[in-house]
Design an enzyme around this catalytic site. Structure first.
Site, PDB file in Angstrom:
ATOM      1  N   LYS A  80     110.031  56.711  52.956  1.00  0.00           N
ATOM      2  CA  LYS A  80     110.261  57.736  53.975  1.00  0.00           C
ATOM      3  C   LYS A  80     109.027  58.600  54.287  1.00  0.00           C
ATOM      4  CE  LYS A  80     115.232  57.577  53.941  1.00  0.00           C
ATOM      5  NZ  LYS A  80     116.191  57.391  52.864  1.00  0.00           N
ATOM      6  N   ASP A 132     114.188  57.104  41.851  1.00  0.00           N
ATOM      7  CA  ASP A 132     114.162  56.832  43.291  1.00  0.00           C
ATOM      8  C   ASP A 132     113.979  58.158  44.016  1.00  0.00           C
ATOM      9  OD1 ASP A 132     114.648  56.389  45.966  1.00  0.00           O
ATOM     10  OD2 ASP A 132     116.417  55.129  45.682  1.00  0.00           O
ATOM     11  N   PHE A 165     122.860  55.943  46.167  1.00  0.00           N
ATOM     12  CA  PHE A 165     122.403  55.264  47.384  1.00  0.00           C
ATOM     13  C   PHE A 165     120.956  54.829  47.181  1.00  0.00           C
ATOM     14  CE2 PHE A 165     120.277  54.713  51.387  1.00  0.00           C
ATOM     15  CZ  PHE A 165     121.163  53.879  52.055  1.00  0.00           C
TER      16      PHE A 165
HETATM   17  C1  LIG Z   1     116.689  56.021  52.473  1.00  0.00           C
HETATM   18  C2  LIG Z   1     116.804  55.720  51.039  1.00  0.00           C
HETATM   19  C3  LIG Z   1     116.609  54.421  50.533  1.00  0.00           C
HETATM   20  C4  LIG Z   1     116.388  53.218  51.433  1.00  0.00           C
HETATM   21  O1  LIG Z   1     115.279  53.331  52.249  1.00  0.00           O
HETATM   22  P1  LIG Z   1     115.163  52.400  53.571  1.00  0.00           P
HETATM   23  O2  LIG Z   1     113.783  52.684  54.086  1.00  0.00           O
HETATM   24  O3  LIG Z   1     116.228  52.851  54.505  1.00  0.00           O
HETATM   25  O4  LIG Z   1     115.352  51.004  53.125  1.00  0.00           O
HETATM   26  C5  LIG Z   1     116.667  54.228  49.165  1.00  0.00           C
HETATM   27  N1  LIG Z   1     116.902  55.251  48.327  1.00  0.00           N
HETATM   28  C6  LIG Z   1     117.112  56.510  48.758  1.00  0.00           C
HETATM   29  C7  LIG Z   1     117.351  57.601  47.779  1.00  0.00           C
HETATM   30  C8  LIG Z   1     117.079  56.791  50.133  1.00  0.00           C
HETATM   31  O5  LIG Z   1     117.307  58.023  50.576  1.00  0.00           O
END
Ligand SMILES: *Cc1c(COP(=O)(O)O)cnc(C)c1O
Length: 426
Positions: free
Chosen positions: A274, A233, A146
């Site tokens: 985040k 990520d 994701f």
């Molecule tokens: C939440 C998330 C995203 C996307 O972030 P948004 O601010 O919702 O666009 C990408 N990668 C990971 C691992 C995430 O948890």
């Protein structure tokens, strides 16, 4: 205005249903206040927040230091665009690059934008530094990843719900199994056009899958051997969530602010989002050293809001809170306690088959099919009992409270969770 009539949860839910696109399926709880580990609904009921806005609110709701930075900066200067310099960005850039040990940062707003940024940097590096023929660069991704919701990102998702009927898809990505070093090795040996591998140190959305201890180190090692970029990520796992400042830090016993350890699989490109802002404002960041970041020249990438002074002030305060309050250490300690308590319970449980996670990013696997409504029903009951959590992928419930939680609060939450589960035992 004199008497303001209070609108009920049900009325507010109907408003969203009528006027908002149905792109989410929320629990039927309407919140209007948050403080630390708690949120309140419009009827005044108090809940423990066990989602933390998908790990954006690691520092707790409305942290006074972060809100203070927001209010002060909001009254001074909010947005200049990058057509001009502002007096907050440089200091923030120095701070965040030194904190994570990179030469440079490229500031963006949302997580998906930061992932897109990393993909663009990786491709440009591949053509200009590695010498891959134009249009042929491949980025390796993992099954069940994701990384966000843009057209390019969903192109390499294997969640049919996220993907179907949004094509044509962006080319240039190859998927391999997660936590499988051999699969990566095989693909590296089969193609000269691999530019990078994009990986989550722990797969959060997929259901909190923690890979083998040496997985990231081995991926990193292979990247070094093949001149391929290791792109981490850490949007969900970073900023102390998993018991260290970054999940790629691995297990260590340092008592100070967690920094680089022997087990540190240094990413070539680090993606954060985040909790960079403590959930106060959309702030994301892509970090890399000069040899990589300098492929980006003026006009080749940007964002109107990226690097604005409000974001810089908020993110600086939010990252300071993580160190000041030793949130990584707290997450590590409470996470161990949480898993120990739940593991005790599941010995004799028929409804929960597994608890897994790291730090305060944990999940339980419900002993029922992915299509069953059991996990949802448990979350509804948890809400009734004063704790908010959400199923991910059908039969998995993620537990990710703010990291400012105390041991006493955590133990109370464990007892709410266990009491609730007991109502579902057969
Ligand atoms: C939440 C998330 C995203 C996307 O972030 P948004 O601010 O919702 O666009 C990408 N990668 C990971 C691992 C995430 O948890």
């Amino acid at each position: 205005m004199s008497v303001v009539e209070k609108i009920s949860s049900n009325e507010l839910i109907s408003l969203e249903n009528q006027y908002g696109a149905h792109n989410y399926h929320p629990l039927p709880v309407v919140l209007n206040r948050g403080e630390g580990v708690f949120v309140w609904d419009v009827e005044g009921k108090k809940y423990y927040d066990f989602l933390s806005a998908y790990s954006a609110v690691n520092q707790g709701h409305c942290h006074p230091k972060i809100i203070n930075a927001l209010v002060n900066q909001a009254q001074t200067l909010t947005l200049t665009s990058r057509a001009f310099y502002n007096d907050k960005l440089g200091n923030y850039e120095q701070f965040i690059t030194q904190l994570f040990g990179f030469d440079k940062v490229l500031p963006m707003n949302t997580g998906a934008e930061a992932v897109e940024t990393a993909i663009k940097i990786c491709r440009k590096w591949a053509y200009e530094k590695k010498g891959i023929p134009e249009h042929e660069a491949i980025i390796v991704v993992c099954e069940n990843n994701f990384h966000g919701r843009t057209t390019t990102i969903i192109s390499f998702s294997n969640d049919e719900n996220a993907r179907k009927n949004f094509g044509p898809y962006t080319a240039g990505f190859v998927k391999i199994a997660y936590d499988d070093v051999t699969a990566f090795k095989t693909i590296l040996e089969s193609s000269k056009n691999i530019a990078g591998i994009l990986v989550e140190p722990i797969q959060g959305e997929a259901g909190v899958y923690v890979p083998a201890n040496d997985y990231l180190m081995q991926i990193k090692e292979l990247c070094n051997q093949h001149n391929v970029l290791f792109i981490a990520d850490e949007i969900q796992t970073g900023i102390a969530r998993t018991g260290s400042l970054l999940a790629v830090c691995g297990d260590c016993n340092c008592e100070a602010q967690c920094e680089r350890q022997d087990t540190y699989a240094t990413p070539d490109i680090l993606i954060l989002g985040k909790a960079v802002s403590g959930g106060v404002y959309p702030v994301s960041a892509v970090l890399a050293n000069d040899a990589i970041m300098n492929v980006i020249k003026p006009g080749q990438h940007g964002s109107t809001f990226g690097g604005n002074p409000l974001a810089a002030a908020v993110a600086t305060a939010a990252l300071e809170v993580v160190a000041d309050e030793k949130l990584a250490q707290n997450a590590r300690r409470l996470g161990k306690l949480f898993r120990a308590k739940l593991n005790d319970y599941i010995q004799s449980s028929s409804i929960v088959s597994l608890v897994r996670g790291k730090g305060l990013l944990n999940a339980i696997v419900i002993n029922d099919s992915e299509e069953s409504s059991t996990a949802w029903d448990i979350c509804m009951k948890l809400a009734e009992n004063g704790l908010l959590a959400k199923p991910t992928h059908g039969n998995i419930i993620r537990f990710a409270p703010p990291l400012v939680m105390t041991e006493e609060q955590l133990l109370e939450c464990v007892s709410i969770i266990i009491q609730t589960l007991k109502e579902f035992e057969k």
